[in-house]
Design an enzyme around this catalytic site. Structure first.
Site, PDB file in Angstrom:
ATOM      1  N   GLU A   1       0.198  -0.889   0.633  1.00  0.00           N
ATOM      2  CA  GLU A   1       1.258  -0.452  -0.299  1.00  0.00           C
ATOM      3  C   GLU A   1       2.629  -0.372   0.375  1.00  0.00           C
ATOM      4  O   GLU A   1       3.317   0.646   0.284  1.00  0.00           O
ATOM      5  CB  GLU A   1       0.894   0.904  -0.919  1.00  0.00           C
ATOM      6  CG  GLU A   1      -0.306   0.825  -1.827  1.00  0.00           C
ATOM      7  CD  GLU A   1      -0.575   2.093  -2.643  1.00  0.00           C
ATOM      8  OE1 GLU A   1       0.064   3.124  -2.399  1.00  0.00           O
ATOM      9  OE2 GLU A   1      -1.443   2.010  -3.534  1.00  0.00           O
TER      10      GLU A   1
ATOM     11  N   GLU B   1      -7.623  -1.433  -4.730  1.00  0.00           N
ATOM     12  CA  GLU B   1      -7.705  -0.016  -5.130  1.00  0.00           C
ATOM     13  C   GLU B   1      -7.639   0.045  -6.644  1.00  0.00           C
ATOM     14  O   GLU B   1      -6.643  -0.400  -7.234  1.00  0.00           O
ATOM     15  CB  GLU B   1      -6.560   0.811  -4.539  1.00  0.00           C
ATOM     16  CG  GLU B   1      -6.723   1.090  -3.065  1.00  0.00           C
ATOM     17  CD  GLU B   1      -5.663   2.066  -2.530  1.00  0.00           C
ATOM     18  OE1 GLU B   1      -5.255   2.991  -3.261  1.00  0.00           O
ATOM     19  OE2 GLU B   1      -5.242   1.863  -1.380  1.00  0.00           O
TER      20      GLU B   1
HETATM   21  O1  AHR Z   1      -6.646   5.971  -2.828  1.00  0.00           O
HETATM   22  C1  AHR Z   1      -5.700   6.980  -2.685  1.00  0.00           C
HETATM   23  C2  AHR Z   1      -4.320   6.451  -2.296  1.00  0.00           C
HETATM   24  O2  AHR Z   1      -3.776   5.733  -3.356  1.00  0.00           O
HETATM   25  C3  AHR Z   1      -4.282   5.480  -1.149  1.00  0.00           C
HETATM   26  O3  AHR Z   1      -4.216   6.097   0.091  1.00  0.00           O
HETATM   27  C4  AHR Z   1      -3.025   4.706  -1.404  1.00  0.00           C
HETATM   28  O4  AHR Z   1      -3.094   3.388  -0.924  1.00  0.00           O
HETATM   29  C5  AHR Z   1      -2.843   4.781  -2.905  1.00  0.00           C
HETATM   30  O5  AHR Z   1      -1.571   5.172  -3.245  1.00  0.00           O
END
Ligand code: AHR
Length: 502
Positions: free
Chosen positions: A172, A291
């Site tokens: 990210e 994610e």
């Molecule tokens: O999964 C939780 C968080 O969400 C992770 O650390 C991050 O990559 C995202 O913002």
């Protein structure tokens, strides 16, 4: 109410990459400590890994597990997690305001992966660090021996290389919250140079570069265009993330958000094609949706924990307790990935244990399946093979996200051995059963072999350690084959899996 569907065995979307059912473990909250690793636990094995958790993970059959972050990776020194445990430094993790004792590092994680029947997908730190740390980390993990870093691994007790093939270049990096946040140009350049250095060691690595943290980011989708402009030739996948929430308590709007996910994939698919054309490239970069999940139930508790002026070890962060409504949402997300398997090659449920996860544990106590465990389990088990293009005609509704959202959300997968056709279907209608009528084309002698249903009178029903089966699948027999058609009544607000032998 009726929904007509046509399925034809030759109308294919894509061969599904089994990595669509991958997962994620971050050094965050109790994912690692108290999640997979708890040396004093009654089920702990000789390495301190909880075997009750390992059993549940193996049952999910998740091919890859992303590690060690997430936001955590952007200030992580991988060297802190290797070598004799007693000598490993305790550090402050700036992402989650937690003390990190580094009792689990890459070597232990790879051991855990072997026990869990999964493979590591490792992330390198491109926030506070860069190319040099990344290339050393790779050499430490993958070189057999005879060099400084590989011999160090051997000295630490791992004589065989880990042979990790799938690597994320940062996490990210478009997010201002990230340690070492960068502009798209800065990140794209760094990712390109890091990828080139890593390929100098092994050309066959698969490398994932950061796309947008979500499709509401101000820089989306220009971020992807600029990043890929810099590193299209050296990358294999671009990473996307998306989390879902029902804060306003409107179920139909909430369930319609899977359409936003579909749009997100379409848009980035377009950006990929645009840069591909600009570069006159033959290669099509894939999407790694590394994610995704529902994330909002724990927001208030997290705010309180993070507001405290302390640096706890393994706090109860991001411990969403999922309800029945989330089963419908996760079923819809997975259907979207199956339907978009033409673009999405990797997807990681975020995360795997305790932290926004399908598996929950108590310290020293039980481990159990959260409600969302089940749609993931069924998709992972039966959603491998060929995704088929369905023609769907049925009632729809208007939501704040989009109009004409179908009440029936459905995907179909023809198994790798060609013997089974599986439908995953969510009825989003609050009060009316949907009569599903599927015309089966090219599937002679079809027979229903299993039909699973999840439904509950209370959308907010949850599973707990004391009541782990409040929300659970049941076998039903409403589906029948007649005249080359599958007919089944799908209950209001239900998640369904129908498997046919074909
Ligand atoms: O999964 C939780 C968080 O969400 C992770 O650390 C991050 O990559 C995202 O913002």
């Amino acid at each position: 109410m009726k929904t007509n569907v046509v399925v034809h065995r030759d109308f294919r979307i894509a061969t599904i990459d089994s990595r669509l059912y991958s997962s994620f473990l971050e050094h965050l909250g109790r994912a690692i400590y108290g999640g997979i690793y708890e040396p004093g636990h009654p089920t702990a094995d000789e390495d301190g890994f909880r075997q009750d958790v390992l059993d549940l993970v193996r049952e999910l059959d998740t091919p890859y597990c992303r590690y060690p972050g997430g936001n955590f990776v952007s200030a992580y020194n991988w060297e802190d997690g290797v070598g004799p445990r007693a000598e490993r430094p305790v550090r402050l993790d700036l992402a989650w305001r937690t003390r990190e004792a580094n009792q689990i590092g890459v070597n232990e994680f790879v051991d855990w992966c072997n026990k869990a029947n999964t493979k590591p997908m490792l992330a390198v730190n491109l926030g506070s660090r860069g190319l040099d740390a990344a290339r050393n980390f790779l050499e430490y993990c993958n070189h057999p021996g005879g060099t400084y870093w590989s011999d160090l691994r051997r000295k630490h007790g791992w004589s065989n290389p880990h042979d990790v093939k799938l690597w994320c270049l940062g996490n990210e990096m478009d997010g201002p919250w990230q340690v070492g946040h960068k502009s798209a140009y800065e990140y794209g350049r760094l990712a390109d140079e890091t990828a080139k250095a890593m390929r100098g060691f092994d050309k066959s690595l698969e490398l994932v570069v950061c796309g947008s943290s979500n499709s509401d980011m101000k820089t989306y989708p220009e971020w992807e265009a600029q990043v890929l402009e810099q590193c299209y030739d050296s990358a294999d996948h671009i990473s996307l993330h998306m989390y879902f929430a029902n804060r306003e308590k409107n179920t139909l709007n909430y369930l319609a958000r899977a359409t936003k996910l579909d749009r997100y994939i379409t848009t980035i698919g377009g950006v990929i094609d645009y840069i591909k054309a600009k570069k006159r490239s033959k290669k099509t970069i894939g999407i790694s949706f590394d994610e995704w999940n529902v994330w909002y139930h724990s927001n208030q508790q997290d705010k309180e924990i993070l507001a405290r002026d302390e640096w706890p070890d393994a706090p109860h962060l991001l411990e969403d307790i999922y309800n029945f409504e989330d089963v419908l949402q996760v079923g819809g997300i997975l259907n979207t990935f199956i339907r978009r398997s033409d673009r999405v090659r990797i997807a990681c449920i975020a995360q795997l244990v305790n932290v926004i996860a399908p598996i929950m544990t108590e310290d020293g106590g039980a481990a159990w399946r959260q409600t969302i465990y089940y749609p993931f389990y069924y998709a992972s088990r039966y959603g491998r093979g060929t995704a088929l293009q369905l023609v769907v005609d049925g009632p729809t509704y208007d939501s704040d996200e989009e109009n004409d959202v179908p009440y029936l959300d459905v995907s179909a997968v023809h198994s790798e051995d060609g013997k089974t056709l599986t439908f995953f279907a969510v009825n989003r209608h609050p009060s009316t059963a949907l009569d599903l009528d599927v015309r089966l084309e090219g599937f002679a002698n079809a027979r229903v072999v299993e039909q699973v249903e999840m439904t509950h009178g209370d959308l907010e029903a949850v599973n707990t350690a004391a009541r782990p089966k409040t929300v659970a699948p049941v076998n039903v027999e409403s589906g029948k084959i007649e005249d080359g058609r599958l007919r089944a009544a799908l209950k209001p607000f239900s998640y369904n899996v129908i498997r046919l032998s074909v």
